[in-house]
Design a protein around this motif. Structure first.
Motif, mmCIF file in Angstrom:
data_model
loop_
_atom_site.group_PDB
_atom_site.id
_atom_site.type_symbol
_atom_site.label_atom_id
_atom_site.label_comp_id
_atom_site.label_asym_id
_atom_site.label_seq_id
_atom_site.Cartn_x
_atom_site.Cartn_y
_atom_site.Cartn_z
ATOM 1 N N LYS A 6 9.024 4.265 5.773
ATOM 2 C CA LYS A 6 8.794 2.822 5.649
ATOM 3 C C LYS A 6 7.364 2.542 5.200
ATOM 4 O O LYS A 6 7.134 1.663 4.354
ATOM 5 N N ARG A 7 6.425 3.280 5.740
ATOM 6 C CA ARG A 7 5.023 3.090 5.327
ATOM 7 C C ARG A 7 4.839 3.488 3.868
ATOM 8 O O ARG A 7 4.065 2.870 3.129
ATOM 9 N N LEU A 8 5.556 4.541 3.457
ATOM 10 C CA LEU A 8 5.482 4.970 2.057
ATOM 11 C C LEU A 8 5.988 3.857 1.141
ATOM 12 O O LEU A 8 5.380 3.566 0.098
ATOM 13 N N ILE A 9 7.087 3.218 1.534
ATOM 14 C CA ILE A 9 7.629 2.131 0.724
ATOM 15 C C ILE A 9 6.639 0.974 0.637
ATOM 16 O O ILE A 9 6.421 0.396 -0.442
ATOM 17 N N VAL B 21 -3.836 -6.966 1.192
ATOM 18 C CA VAL B 21 -3.017 -7.508 2.267
ATOM 19 C C VAL B 21 -3.481 -6.827 3.537
ATOM 20 O O VAL B 21 -3.455 -5.593 3.628
ATOM 21 N N ARG B 22 -3.928 -7.621 4.490
ATOM 22 C CA ARG B 22 -4.406 -7.044 5.749
ATOM 23 C C ARG B 22 -3.247 -6.951 6.741
ATOM 24 O O ARG B 22 -2.652 -7.965 7.111
ATOM 25 N N MET B 23 -2.913 -5.718 7.115
ATOM 26 C CA MET B 23 -1.834 -5.464 8.063
ATOM 27 C C MET B 23 -2.423 -4.931 9.364
ATOM 28 O O MET B 23 -3.331 -4.086 9.325
ATOM 29 N N VAL B 24 -1.927 -5.390 10.478
ATOM 30 C CA VAL B 24 -2.464 -4.924 11.754
ATOM 31 C C VAL B 24 -2.002 -3.491 12.003
ATOM 32 O O VAL B 24 -0.911 -3.087 11.596
ATOM 33 N N ARG C 261 4.362 -4.310 16.266
ATOM 34 C CA ARG C 261 4.303 -4.899 14.913
ATOM 35 C C ARG C 261 3.186 -4.271 14.073
ATOM 36 O O ARG C 261 2.689 -4.880 13.138
ATOM 37 N N GLN C 262 2.806 -3.043 14.415
ATOM 38 C CA GLN C 262 1.683 -2.405 13.742
ATOM 39 C C GLN C 262 2.160 -1.414 12.665
ATOM 40 O O GLN C 262 3.225 -0.808 12.790
ATOM 41 N N PHE C 263 1.334 -1.267 11.659
ATOM 42 C CA PHE C 263 1.674 -0.451 10.503
ATOM 43 C C PHE C 263 1.947 0.997 10.894
ATOM 44 O O PHE C 263 2.954 1.583 10.478
#
Length: 452
Positions: free
Chosen positions: A125-128, A71-74, A116-118
């Motif tokens: 939240k990033r860990l989840i 999944v590509r996330m910005v 809206r960036q990772f």
């Protein structure tokens, strides 16, 4: 018919693997969108796109090489900190790789992505988001194992007689042909027949195989066997004798003979030789039947499977020489050799051609898919980039740094710059691709076979 069943097994395995990959990536996608991160692509596979469609911000598709997905996330990589570098020295190769990765990360940024960036999300939240992928594999494995173990069950010995030994032979004897001077077994003397259900030994009820086995081993001398035959209860009389029987551990599993190095001792046909002990003996073989496991037994089974998967991952580097030899030097492929997508699919095809009930063959395929999902969970949790575990470690470290900064009243150190580790990630990817290609060759020219 064999070709059709083989193709069906391969198809089932491929579909199972593709679903496992898609299910993994769905975990990342759903949680990323939940936290407002823009996702540009949701892909199963790598390489050339075979099919895709776009819905909202995200392109969904399937690619040619089913070795994984993404999944590509910005904004996976934070912007670089300002550097006061006026020395005029050329950029090092390491620094160039880092900046190239950062530049590639910024290509997909569009107006409106400012929040809206990772990397802008809180570490938890990033860990989840990163844990959600492996967690989905774990959930799928648990569901499949529960269906198999608590629903369908495992083949286990029952109290129903499958066969009766005509004479007394030691349990470890490979050839059970009766010698001329052999005495009849207690079961044969009693008139025990295949299909009889044993309900008691010497008046002691035996509701399951373990209690029946323990009761027989504890009794030597005259005794009775309570059976139900064609719905009628009867009592058979015999004399239990002492004989060499297979030694069992605390869990009721056979204990195998080992050499000085702790390796199992094998007979001339490559079979493990069990240890034996003197105990009471009757002389019959129980009938195996599928029996559902309890929730506790299922948990123990899965725990043992997780430990086996962990051990397989730890010992994976030691298998490289064996896989290389099998792929390019014609060396024998060991049964515990790792396999890739092709090898797993081939095993699925071989399972479907086995002489066994269809439900048993399907259960073996589902069990294999469940085991693969456990492996995907454990492997992706390794704390190295580009695996999910590497991003999780980065989020945890960032959280620790920020907490320490607040504790000592220091400036916020900002997001952890994952780009600093990208050169290491490139090395990991290169090693993974080389090993995958080696597995591919080995699976084609020298595959692991269930039936020799």
């Amino acid at each position: 018919m064999v070709a059709l069943l083989t193709a069906l097994g391969i198809l089932l395995m491929v579909l199972g693997l593709l679903f496992s990959i898609a299910w993994h990536e769905l975990g990342h996608l759903s949680t990323a969108k939940m936290f407002g991160i823009r996702c540009t692509q949701y892909m199963v596979g790598f390489g050339k796109t075979l099919w895709s469609t776009k819905k909202g911000d995200t392109e969904y598709g399937v690619k040619l090489v089913p070795l994984g997905g993404y999944v590509r996330m910005v904004g996976m990589i934070p912007p670089a900190k300002k550097r006061d570098d006026t020395s005029g020295k050329p950029m090092s190769r390491w620094r160039a790789m880092i900046e190239d990765a950062r530049e590639a990360n910024n290509v997909e940024l569009e107006p409106g992505d400012e929040d809206r960036q990772f990397y802008q999300r809180a570490p938890w939240k990033r860990l989840i988001v990163m844990f959600a992928g492996p967690f989905m594999n774990l959930v799928l494995a648990v569901v499949l194992f529960v269906i198999l173990l608590m629903g369908l069950g495992l083949y286990q010995p029952t109290t129903t007689v499958g066969a009766v030994h005509e004479c007394v032979v030691p349990a470890a004897t490979i050839d059970d042909t009766c010698p001329e001077d052999a005495e009849p077994s207690p079961a044969a003397q009693a008139g025990l027949l295949p299909g009889d259900r044993i309900v008691s030994i010497n008046g002691e009820e035996t509701p399951d195989w373990r209690s029946l086995q323990d009761a027989i081993r504890a009794d030597i001398g005259p005794g009775t066997i309570g059976v139900v035959r064609d719905g009628e209860s009867m009592t058979l009389r015999t004399e239990f004798i002492e004989n060499q029987v297979v030694k069992l551990d605390a869990d009721g599993d056979p204990v195998v003979k080992t050499d000085a190095d702790g390796e199992p001792v094998l007979d001339s046909q490559g079979r493990q030789i069990p240890e034996t002990v003197p105990a009471g003996f009757a002389g019959f073989v129980p009938m195996d039947a599928r029996q559902p496991l309890s929730a506790g037994e299922t948990a123990v089974f899965m725990g043992d499977t997780v430990l086996a998967v962990g051990e397989a991952i730890v010992t994976l580097p030691t298998k490289i020489d064996d896989v290389f030899g099998a792929a390019f030097l014609g060396a024998e492929r060991t049964p515990d050799s790792p396999v890739g997508i092709v090898g797993a699919s081939r095993i699925g095809g071989e399972i479907m051609t086995m002489e066994a009930p269809l439900v048993d063959r399907l259960a073996m395929v589902v069990n294999l898919v469940a085991g693969i999902n456990l492996f995907l969970f454990a492997f992706n949790m390794l704390p190295i980039l580009p695996l999910d575990g590497g991003h999780i470690v980065g989020a945890v470290w960032e959280s620790i740094r920020r907490r320490l900064a607040r504790l000592f009243k220091r400036p916020d150190p900002g997001p952890f710059d994952v780009a600093q580790l990208m050169p290491v990630a490139y090395v990991v990817v290169a090693c993974f691709l080389c090993f995958s290609l080696m597995l591919l060759v080995a699976d084609i020219v020298n595959p692991v076979r269930l039936m020799q």
